[in-house]
Write an enzyme that holds these catalytic residues in place. Structure first.
Site, mmCIF file in Angstrom:
data_model
loop_
_atom_site.group_PDB
_atom_site.id
_atom_site.type_symbol
_atom_site.label_atom_id
_atom_site.label_comp_id
_atom_site.label_asym_id
_atom_site.label_seq_id
_atom_site.Cartn_x
_atom_site.Cartn_y
_atom_site.Cartn_z
ATOM 1 C CD GLU A 78 -8.272 46.607 21.812
ATOM 2 O OE1 GLU A 78 -7.582 46.743 20.762
ATOM 3 O OE2 GLU A 78 -7.540 46.382 22.800
ATOM 4 C CG HIS A 147 -4.825 53.052 30.232
ATOM 5 N ND1 HIS A 147 -3.895 53.839 29.234
ATOM 6 C CD2 HIS A 147 -4.631 51.931 29.915
ATOM 7 C CE1 HIS A 147 -3.259 52.712 28.480
ATOM 8 N NE2 HIS A 147 -3.771 51.595 29.043
HETATM 9 C C1 LIG Z 1 -5.719 49.274 22.258
HETATM 10 C C2 LIG Z 1 -5.109 48.689 23.550
HETATM 11 N N1 LIG Z 1 -5.430 47.216 24.051
HETATM 12 C C3 LIG Z 1 -5.019 46.799 24.893
HETATM 13 C C4 LIG Z 1 -4.198 47.572 25.788
HETATM 14 C C5 LIG Z 1 -3.753 46.978 27.092
HETATM 15 N N2 LIG Z 1 -2.204 46.644 26.952
HETATM 16 C C6 LIG Z 1 -1.245 47.595 27.245
HETATM 17 S S1 LIG Z 1 0.130 46.791 27.056
HETATM 18 C C7 LIG Z 1 -0.389 45.506 26.253
HETATM 19 C C8 LIG Z 1 0.458 44.404 25.592
HETATM 20 C C9 LIG Z 1 1.248 44.763 24.485
HETATM 21 O O1 LIG Z 1 1.695 43.974 23.879
HETATM 22 P P1 LIG Z 1 3.011 44.084 23.041
HETATM 23 O O2 LIG Z 1 2.576 44.955 21.755
HETATM 24 O O3 LIG Z 1 3.526 42.843 22.554
HETATM 25 O O4 LIG Z 1 3.941 45.189 23.637
HETATM 26 P P2 LIG Z 1 5.046 44.814 25.030
HETATM 27 O O5 LIG Z 1 4.126 45.077 26.007
HETATM 28 O O6 LIG Z 1 5.281 43.132 24.882
HETATM 29 O O7 LIG Z 1 6.127 45.561 24.728
HETATM 30 C C10 LIG Z 1 -1.903 45.409 26.241
HETATM 31 C C11 LIG Z 1 -2.851 44.195 25.869
HETATM 32 C C12 LIG Z 1 -3.792 48.830 25.586
HETATM 33 N N3 LIG Z 1 -3.070 49.530 26.409
HETATM 34 N N4 LIG Z 1 -4.184 49.379 24.305
#
Ligand SMILES: Cc1ncc(C[n+]2csc(CCOP(=O)(O)OP(=O)(O)O)c2C)c(N)n1
Ligand SMILES: Cc1ncc(C[n+]2csc(CCOP(=O)(O)OP(=O)(O)O)c2C)c(N)n1
Ligand SMILES: [Mg+2]
Ligand SMILES: [Mg+2]
Lengths: 343, 320, 320, 343
Positions: A78, A147
């Protein structure tokens, strides 16, 4: 086209006649598309904005039309993505950075506040930061405490930022286009439960100048000052109140900074009653600013104390019944309005 | 290296050294408000790097920004005027030492937030890439800033997008009172580059010729569109972190040791004479010119009008 | 590996798989509010790592947290009750899927902020070090989280303080719709460990025996006071990012390929039988037990009372 | 010992009689030292807090007394250090994390808001986060726009946080000790120009409960509600006003959250005039909350509209004359008070 207060602060709404029904999300996408077509310096940065089309589908279709160099999908970084947008804005582009949830702004706050907002002042007017940070807030989808927040108050308290919160599809398009053309940093705050609301939207160029409130419904008995999703609740409440002969005027701020004081004060002086409604928690909320303003400047014109109706001082709970209970609903507005009128 | 480049590098370093000396005396005379952070001892980095930059290339600087500003060809009078809170200063007295920018020369500004300029330089590089120009962005920051999240997120973004940016870490061995050897569990900070998939280079930041050579490669790579580089320049700040720093965290021996064993300016002098790129007489002449120029700049700055009254919102917003 | 450990690993993996299956059907029946993120396909990571943890060791989890929670020996009924918004849920219906914690078992909680748990686990490790216990903290996070500033700052802090923490990156190849191969300019994320001065290990996160072995070493190192480890587990999520994800960013072939070529659960089964650690009949019996247990848990959860009305400020502040 | 409002919200100030003159910075250090001696779980984390003794010398001497395992100097990693403190607090320690300037909180906001403040609620009361985030704000030292902000309003708007801003050395010691013993996350906000102010401070155990305002001067003609450094200005202004027979009561909030409404309202109802003064910019500031509260709850007891006097809507400028001009000075308070009384 929405009625507007046409106040002195800013030029009138520019828009051609043609309209069609659009979802709020669609109207935002329409503004992005038109501004990107119009100005090659406009680019979009954010998470999941490409193939996925954005968490709320606002950027759907833009990757296909503009390609990955203008629809820049970023890692989950971010402060990196907002800071990159700040640097791009300083050097000639007009970026639109998407923060998927306003709850994540705590990670990017430094670049928004210390870098983007203060740049022009700190450097004696040498530069401009024509940046739009698109984000969304609000509760109602069971996304719980991380959220669902409403954090507009944080941004209104920062010198150098503009803060916009559209409540209708038409305003969403018109304000986003205006924000993109604006030479300052604009926090453009949407609401997750407005994306699927529909309304007539001008199909051509449509610009709603920042700093212009909109009287979404007029009435002479009390003024409800509100913004974002609560505008819809206020309009429903006004309908109910009308049934027992109470004429509520609903002032949609649309833009919190710059603030359209004239429209607020003119309305309050006429109705002599002011109810401020917002979803964010009451303590330290922007409702305090509005109520204080009204008290300071229209004290003698009021027949009753200004009143705030806002979110309870709690993080947003998950369970649906609890979630509904912590932010003002239509019935709460009706009740507060009646009480304000001594009913 | 040719004579003119060598002499130019010396001129820039010597100008920075003198500027820091003068601003320190002005501070001592209570003519400067707030804080100043001296770049003395680190001149070779800004000089060696910026020698490769054009006026349309961008840099982001730090709280210790006077050197970067001068190396990017800023006007000394306007710099002093800013420190003195004059309307004629770069930022009309609104910014002060920690907030000097010179956008006419591509200096996007000093920054009071450690690590704050790193994503901004990344964004400038994105502009160059987006517009298809061959402009380059350079971000200067300290060893301390390399432990900020902005460093991590920015280097990764630059690497995956192959942006024309060079990240220059000025390792002066301390972040305020915190020694780099305690703030890192690695000796060579440039090792971090591998984790982002970009070249990492470490150089003696006190040796201007070495910095010049390494920076030339990195900036050339960026200009050719071959992506970012992480360049770590090992150095030492001769003064305290800020004017008046008691330096409880350093010993006299350490400080003197660094100053005497390899003073970037004296070494540059010696090298120029040794390699026949210039004579002592020529260098002395440069010194005199700089000292005179400096006094003219101070005089001009002191003669300037005080910062004008604020205009709100005009000073803050481009339109409101 | 001994029979009981192998069978236990299978039991945990199978329980997680079943839990995700059941919560998905409950979601489909509109009994669950908000969003859920399935851990199906990544079970070997949580199972293999947590097998080495005691109830007084800590973990921090993610938005995709059901698996970690189960592997840390959570009560299934309380988990379902939370998803169903019941007072009998772990968080009394206040948290939901993205916010389940079980502090009685050292699970400090799932987290809706990507990368949010990384510094928290680092702090838990600081507590262990400060109190001189041999407790260990494990932080689970995804490939996407490895590009957050919190990752960078936390790993550096843990390295310089030699904290008893293991950072487990679950690389399921995607961060929502963003493929890791685009989000990183490196293939092997564990390379980043070198930049912090800690061991970096990469393992096939679908192979529970491999995860178990690598995690054992890392956790042992932490327990002995030899500092942190960065462990990257390569894996794949069988379902969409969230329930209902159209998965426009993946092809059917890719998804089926991953599922069929190496399903962690089926492979664990095959391995156990092959190495004579258990028979198909025994494994079938475990499956049946788990399915029954799951139905009992769902029934118990559905019978629970709805979340009680909020008490403000009591629900928010310990004292006010 | 300061006079206290002794209101219902909380127990009275606990303190033995002995006092001596201390600087504000010294009083804070005294509280840290005593709490660290008293409770081995108390540790301090922050930048330059060890050999250097902290940017404002609050932790001077603590390294020598408690060693590096309890005086944990961190790299420049604001979100990392605050998040580490959150994790430590969750698992049994009682950390005091120092953010050198409140302007840097934009880097750590996520851990403060989404993690520390919301933890207890989100997880159904399973845990507590006994964390104190010590920081300082305010202008007046020529540190310019990125080192001079007053951002308390951001934190008051977060459910789950407590917000404290002492104005005197005695309050600084008593509130910091109370904050460290508090089981919730407390934003403890100091002011850079108060560190070198002196006052009598109890040498022994001294606890000022959170949520208790303090009437620093009593009077019947108007109520000045203020906090932090502006309390000192308000007291000077009250002195000047007294000379022309105006008796101003100065209510020092000390703790913004929990807020001592009783003391504010009781005072305003008596004086019938309310002036709210703070250094932070007016727009979106906490003064709006106070003025709105007073308008809502004491409307009919007021002889004049509640009035706010606060910082101008600008980043803090560098040049000294400009810097002095953007936040309320003594003369501004005197003028505003006279106007409020129709003089
Ligand atoms: C700080 C933040 N940015 C964006 C999001 C939206 N978001 C939720 S899960 C996700 C993807 C996360 O990817 P990863 O860390 O690889 O975990 P995975 O979902 O693949 O297990 C995103 C972008 C969030 N919840 N928190
Ligand atoms: C985000 C942030 N944290 C802390 C500070 C306070 N501070 C100013 S300079 C400095 C040290 C910076 O060290 P380094 O990056 O090595 O640069 P140097 O001063 O050595 O040139 C610190 C901690 C700050 N200005 N910004
Ligand atoms: Mg340094
Ligand atoms: Mg992933």
């Amino acid at each position: 086209m929405p009625r507007t207060s046409g106040n002195a602060l800013s030029a009138d709404v520019i828009s051609d006649g043609e309209t069609r029904e659009m979802f709020y999300a669609e109207a935002l996408g329409d503004a992005l598309r038109m501004e990107m077509q119009r100005d090659p310096r406009v680019i979009v940065l954010g998470e999941d904005i490409a193939e996925h089309g954005g968490a709320f589908q606002v950027t759907a279709g833009l990757l296909a039309e503009f390609g990955p160099s203008r629809i820049r999908q970023t890692p989950i970084s971010e402060i990196g993505l907002v800071g990159t947008a700040v640097g791009a804005a300083l050097t000639g582009l007009r970026p639109v950075a998407e923060l998927m949830y306003i709850d994540f702004s705590g990670l990017a706050m430094d670049q928004i506040v210390n870098q983007a907002a203060q740049n022009r002042f700190m450097f004696g007017g040498q530069a401009r930061v024509p940046l739009v940070v698109r984000t969304q807030g609000g509760s109602g989808r069971g996304n719980a405490a991380q959220h669902s927040k409403s954090l507009e108050a944080w941004f209104t308290h920062v010198a150098g930022l503009k803060v916009v919160m559209p409540s209708t599809p038409a305003d969403a398009k018109g304000l986003l286009a205006a924000a993109i053309r604006d030479d300052d940093t604009v926090m453009f705050i949407e609401h997750k439960l407005l994306y699927r609301t529909k309304g007539q939207v001008p199909t051509g160029e449509h610009l709603v100048p920042l700093g212009m409130a909109d009287i979404k419904r007029s009435g002479d008995d009390l003024t409800i000052v509100t913004w974002s999703r609560e505008v819809l609740f206020a309009l429903e409440a006004a309908q109910t109140l009308a049934e027992d002969g109470i004429a509520a005027e609903v002032v949609d701020l649309r833009s919190l900074v710059p603030l359209d004081k004239d429209t607020i004060l003119a309305s309050v002086r006429r109705t002599r009653h002011c109810l401020v409604v917002h979803e964010a928690i009451k303590r330290g909320g922007y409702g305090g600013e509005i109520a204080a303003l009204v008290a300071e400047e229209a004290f003698d014109d009021l027949d009753a104390p200004p009143r705030r109706l806002a979110g309870l001082e709690t993080p947003i709970p998950y369970a649906q019944p609890l979630e509904l209970g912590v932010v003002p609903q239509v019935a709460d507005i009706v009740k507060a309005a009646r009480e304000l009128l001594g009913g | 290296m040719d004579t003119s480049t060598a002499m130019e590098l010396y001129r820039v370093m010597r100008t920075i050294r003198r500027f820091e000396h003068r601003s320190t005396t002005l501070f001592g005379e209570n003519k400067i408000w707030g804080t100043i952070h001296s770049y003395a001892g680190e001149e070779a980095i800004a000089a060696g790097v910026c020698e490769h930059l054009r006026d349309d290339d961008w840099i982001t600087s730090t709280h210790r920004g006077h050197g970067h500003c001068i190396a990017k060809r800023a006007d000394l009078g306007k710099m002093f005027a800013e420190l003195l809170g004059r309307e004629t200063g770069y930022c009309r007295g609104r910014g002060g030492s920690m907030h000097i920018a010179d956008t006419s020369k591509g200096n996007l500004g000093a920054n009071g937030i450690v690590g704050g300029g790193i994503p901004i330089a990344t964004g400038a590089a994105l502009t160059a890439k987006h517009l298809g120009t061959d402009q380059v962005a350079v971000s200067f920051f300290g060893d301390g800033a390399a432990n900020q999240g902005t460093f991590h997120e920015s280097l990764n973004i630059a690497a995956i997008w192959k942006l024309p940016v060079v990240y220059v870490c000025e390792n002066n061995q301390y972040a305020e009172s915190f020694p780099a050897k305690k703030a890192f569990a690695i000796d060579d900070i440039s090792q971090r580059a591998a984790g982002y998939g970009m070249p990492g280079v470490r150089v003696d930041g006190r040796d201007v010729a070495a910095v010049h050579a390494a920076a030339g490669e990195a900036i050339g790579r960026a200009r050719r569109g071959d992506g970012p580089t992480f360049l770590v320049c090992e150095s030492y700040r001769h003064e305290g972190h800020y004017y008046g720093d008691p330096r409880k965290y350093q010993t006299k021996e350490e400080i003197e040791g660094w100053k005497t064993t390899f003073d970037p300016l004296l070494e540059a002098r010696a090298w120029i004479v040794r390699d026949g790129l210039g004579t002592a007489a020529q260098l002395d002449a440069v010194d005199r010119e700089i000292d005179d120029e400096m006094e003219r700049a101070v005089a001009w700055a002191e003669a300037g009008p005080p910062a004008s009254a604020l205009r709100i919102p005009e000073d803050i917003y481009a339109s409101y």
